[in-house]
Motif scaffolding. Structure first.
Motif, short mmCIF file in Angstrom:
data_model
loop_
_atom_site.label_atom_id
_atom_site.label_comp_id
_atom_site.label_asym_id
_atom_site.label_seq_id
_atom_site.Cartn_x
_atom_site.Cartn_y
_atom_site.Cartn_z
N TYR A 1 1.56 -0.51 -1.46
CA TYR A 1 2.87 -0.72 -2.08
C TYR A 1 3.04 0.23 -3.27
O TYR A 1 2.15 0.37 -4.11
CB TYR A 1 2.99 -2.17 -2.55
CG TYR A 1 4.27 -2.46 -3.33
CD1 TYR A 1 5.48 -2.59 -2.67
CD2 TYR A 1 4.24 -2.59 -4.72
CE1 TYR A 1 6.65 -2.85 -3.38
CE2 TYR A 1 5.41 -2.85 -5.43
CZ TYR A 1 6.60 -2.99 -4.75
OH TYR A 1 7.76 -3.23 -5.46
N LYS A 2 4.18 0.89 -3.32
CA LYS A 2 4.48 1.83 -4.41
C LYS A 2 5.40 1.14 -5.43
O LYS A 2 6.60 0.97 -5.17
CB LYS A 2 5.15 3.09 -3.88
CG LYS A 2 4.31 3.87 -2.89
CD LYS A 2 3.07 4.45 -3.52
CE LYS A 2 2.25 5.27 -2.52
NZ LYS A 2 0.96 5.71 -3.08
N PRO A 3 4.89 0.73 -6.58
CA PRO A 3 5.74 0.03 -7.56
C PRO A 3 6.77 0.94 -8.20
O PRO A 3 6.55 2.14 -8.36
CB PRO A 3 4.74 -0.48 -8.59
CG PRO A 3 3.53 0.38 -8.44
CD PRO A 3 3.50 0.83 -7.02
N LYS A 4 7.91 0.34 -8.56
CA LYS A 4 8.98 1.08 -9.23
C LYS A 4 8.72 1.20 -10.73
O LYS A 4 9.21 2.11 -11.40
CB LYS A 4 10.33 0.39 -9.00
CG LYS A 4 10.72 0.24 -7.53
CD LYS A 4 12.03 -0.53 -7.39
CE LYS A 4 12.40 -0.73 -5.92
NZ LYS A 4 11.47 -1.63 -5.22
N ILE B 1 -9.04 -1.93 -6.36
CA ILE B 1 -7.92 -1.70 -5.45
C ILE B 1 -6.61 -1.68 -6.24
O ILE B 1 -5.71 -0.89 -5.94
CB ILE B 1 -7.89 -2.76 -4.34
CG1 ILE B 1 -9.20 -2.77 -3.56
CG2 ILE B 1 -6.74 -2.49 -3.37
CD1 ILE B 1 -9.34 -3.91 -2.56
N LEU B 2 -6.49 -2.54 -7.25
CA LEU B 2 -5.30 -2.51 -8.12
C LEU B 2 -5.15 -1.13 -8.76
O LEU B 2 -4.06 -0.55 -8.79
CB LEU B 2 -5.41 -3.58 -9.20
CG LEU B 2 -4.97 -5.00 -8.85
CD1 LEU B 2 -5.40 -5.97 -9.94
CD2 LEU B 2 -3.45 -5.07 -8.66
N GLN B 3 -6.26 -0.60 -9.29
CA GLN B 3 -6.22 0.73 -9.93
C GLN B 3 -5.83 1.81 -8.94
O GLN B 3 -4.98 2.66 -9.25
CB GLN B 3 -7.61 1.06 -10.51
CG GLN B 3 -8.01 0.24 -11.72
CD GLN B 3 -9.51 0.22 -11.94
OE1 GLN B 3 -10.08 -0.80 -12.31
NE2 GLN B 3 -10.17 1.34 -11.71
N SER B 4 -6.42 1.76 -7.74
CA SER B 4 -6.12 2.81 -6.76
C SER B 4 -4.70 2.66 -6.20
O SER B 4 -4.19 3.58 -5.57
CB SER B 4 -7.14 2.78 -5.62
OG SER B 4 -7.07 1.56 -4.92
N SER B 5 -4.07 1.50 -6.45
CA SER B 5 -2.68 1.29 -6.03
C SER B 5 -1.70 1.63 -7.14
O SER B 5 -0.49 1.42 -6.99
CB SER B 5 -2.48 -0.17 -5.59
OG SER B 5 -3.33 -0.51 -4.53
N GLY B 6 -2.20 2.15 -8.26
CA GLY B 6 -1.33 2.63 -9.32
C GLY B 6 -1.19 1.72 -10.52
O GLY B 6 -0.45 2.03 -11.46
N THR C 1 -3.63 8.74 -8.38
CA THR C 1 -2.96 7.46 -8.09
C THR C 1 -2.05 6.98 -9.21
O THR C 1 -1.17 6.15 -8.98
CB THR C 1 -4.00 6.37 -7.82
OG1 THR C 1 -4.78 6.15 -9.03
CG2 THR C 1 -4.93 6.77 -6.69
N GLY C 2 -2.27 7.47 -10.44
CA GLY C 2 -1.51 6.97 -11.58
C GLY C 2 -2.09 5.70 -12.18
O GLY C 2 -1.65 5.23 -13.22
N GLY C 3 -3.09 5.12 -11.52
CA GLY C 3 -3.75 3.92 -12.05
C GLY C 3 -4.71 4.26 -13.17
O GLY C 3 -5.01 5.42 -13.44
#
Length: 449
Positions: free
Chosen positions: A7-10, A35-40, A240-242
């Protein structure tokens, strides 16, 4: 299992992650926060054995959207209900709580907690149906909102040091910088104090966070009725931006009414500081803190950015810097007011202390100065009541007074002692239990003969 799309958060999403009090099982929460970090997401990780008060204080100070917990100790009903109640009581009901506990949390208990107000308790069945990434996506979707849409009364009575107001102001500066100029001018116009700013920087893994914790611990004991704001910066992942904002794992003295801490991600590549760090410093000054500490992410040899934001700078390194010629490349040795060689129990620490003092003399053209006059200290932040840490603290208090005129009254005095590893069992005796067992076996063999 079919691969789930991330999922790509806004919006920039921030989470606090931890394992609950009396719970040393942190393998699961470590997997989830990675996984939270790698999801941004930007993750403020507290580690294991954390009380409700610690987690809630952190969540409010960090102005997060969500808290993610694991609990395998059996007290989950009371723990999570108290967490929900405390968030409501402190005006932070928008923070969502997510948790899991394998088979420890029963289906009827999951239903009871979710009806009480917990956003989601993930069961083993959820794991099988959704997968790890599916559960993370669900958390991100539920927390994809802006924490501060507009400011209201945040600038009023800021000197009362309400964590929620300070946190919302920093979030506004970080996420909505264009609209923050007017509130910032109002803050700067109204605040009278100008507390000293201590900048702490150094190489990655040098022990900066542990050293900050030890300095704060001594400050709380030695300097009465004074408060500290800590701004800690960690790098964002370029891919990733995380980000893992993990400095709180090492800090055990900060859960104190006199301490406010905020973790920032750089949100840009190849920099040791966030672009909003100065606004965060100004907000903490306006709130009336007596000392502001800024800790950077790990830096390279040429990085001196911290000196533009602080009054006093401390460079933290380890004895393992390589050949003495490497010291000539470290730019911070030209600018640092104090240098700490942390992890002083490492091999070659005394040689490192000598070499760094020599280089400091060369850089500052003070060849006639005695070694004990050079502000380079060997420290072991991991050791209780370390003499090197005590000397560094006294030198820091003196340097702040010298450069800013602010005098913190502390009773601790400089000593001639140096950091030295204190062993419960000396290295040469680490096998003493084996030696006893072997001696007993040899005796049995001799008897059998």
């Amino acid at each position: 299992m079919q691969q789930v799309e991330i999922y790509k958060p806004k919006n920039k999403i921030r989470f606090v992650t931890a394992a609950s009090l009396f719970d040393g099982h942190d393998a699961t929460i470590n997997i989830m926060r990675r996984i939270l970090q790698s999801s941004g997401a930007e993750v403020i990780h507290l580690g294991h054995n954390r009380s409700v008060d610690e987690v809630v204080n952190c969540a409010i100070q960090e102005d997060v959207q969500g808290i993610a917990m694991t609990s395998y100790q059996g007290g989950h009903i009371e723990y999570f209900k108290y967490m929900y109640d405390l968030l409501q009581e402190r005006g932070a009901g928008q923070i969502k709580i997510f948790a899991g506990g394998g088979g420890v949390i029963l289906p009827n208990e999951i239903k009871e907690l979710e009806e009480y107000g917990i956003s989601k308790i993930y069961s083993p069945d959820d794991g099988r149906k959704m997968g790890l990434q599916g559960m993370i996506n669900d958390m991100l979707q539920q927390t994809d909102f802006v924490t501060v849409k507009s400011l209201s009364d945040e600038t009023e009575n800021l000197t009362n040091k309400e964590n929620r107001k300070i946190a919302r102001l920093i979030s506004s500066a970080e996420n909505n910088a264009d609209n923050f100029e007017a509130p910032l001018k109002e803050l700067q116009k109204n605040h009278k104090s100008n507390p000293p700013v201590l900048g702490i920087t150094g190489t990655g893994g040098a022990g900066k966070s542990s050293l900050v914790d030890e300095l704060v611990r001594r400050f709380l004991v030695e300097v009465k009725d004074k408060s500290i704001a800590i701004i800690s910066v960690d790098p964002s992942k370029r891919k990733t931006g995380g980000a893992l904002l993990g400095d709180r794992i090492r800090m055990n003295a900060i859960n104190n009414p006199r301490i406010y801490m905020r973790s920032l991600a750089t949100r840009q590549a190849n920099l040791a500081l966030s672009k909003n760090v100065q606004e965060s410093i100004n907000i903490c000054k306006a709130a009336g803190f007596d000392l502001v500490i800024v800790e950077t992410s790990g830096i390279g040899q040429s990085d001196t950015e911290i000196t533009e934001h602080c009054d006093v700078s401390l460079y933290v390194m380890t004895p393992e810097f390589g050949a003495a010629t490497q010291l000539e490349k470290i730019d911070m040795l030209d600018f640092a007011d104090l240098v700490a060689i942390n992890k002083f129990d490492k091999r070659g620490a005394l040689d490192a202390l000598r070499d760094v003092r020599k280089q400091y003399k060369r850089n500052h053209n003070i060849f006639d100065a005695k070694d004990d006059e050079i502000p380079v200290y060997g420290t072991m932040a991991s050791q209780f009541n370390d003499p090197g840490m005590n000397n560094l603290f006294v030198a820091l208090i003196n340097k702040i007074k010298e450069k800013t005129g602010v005098a913190f009254e502390a009773n601790m005095e400089m000593t001639s002692s140096e950091s030295e590893k204190i062993y419960i069992i000396p290295p040469e005796r680490t096998r003493y239990l084996s030696e006893i067992a072997e001696a007993s076996e040899h005796y049995d063999e001799w008897v059998d003969k």
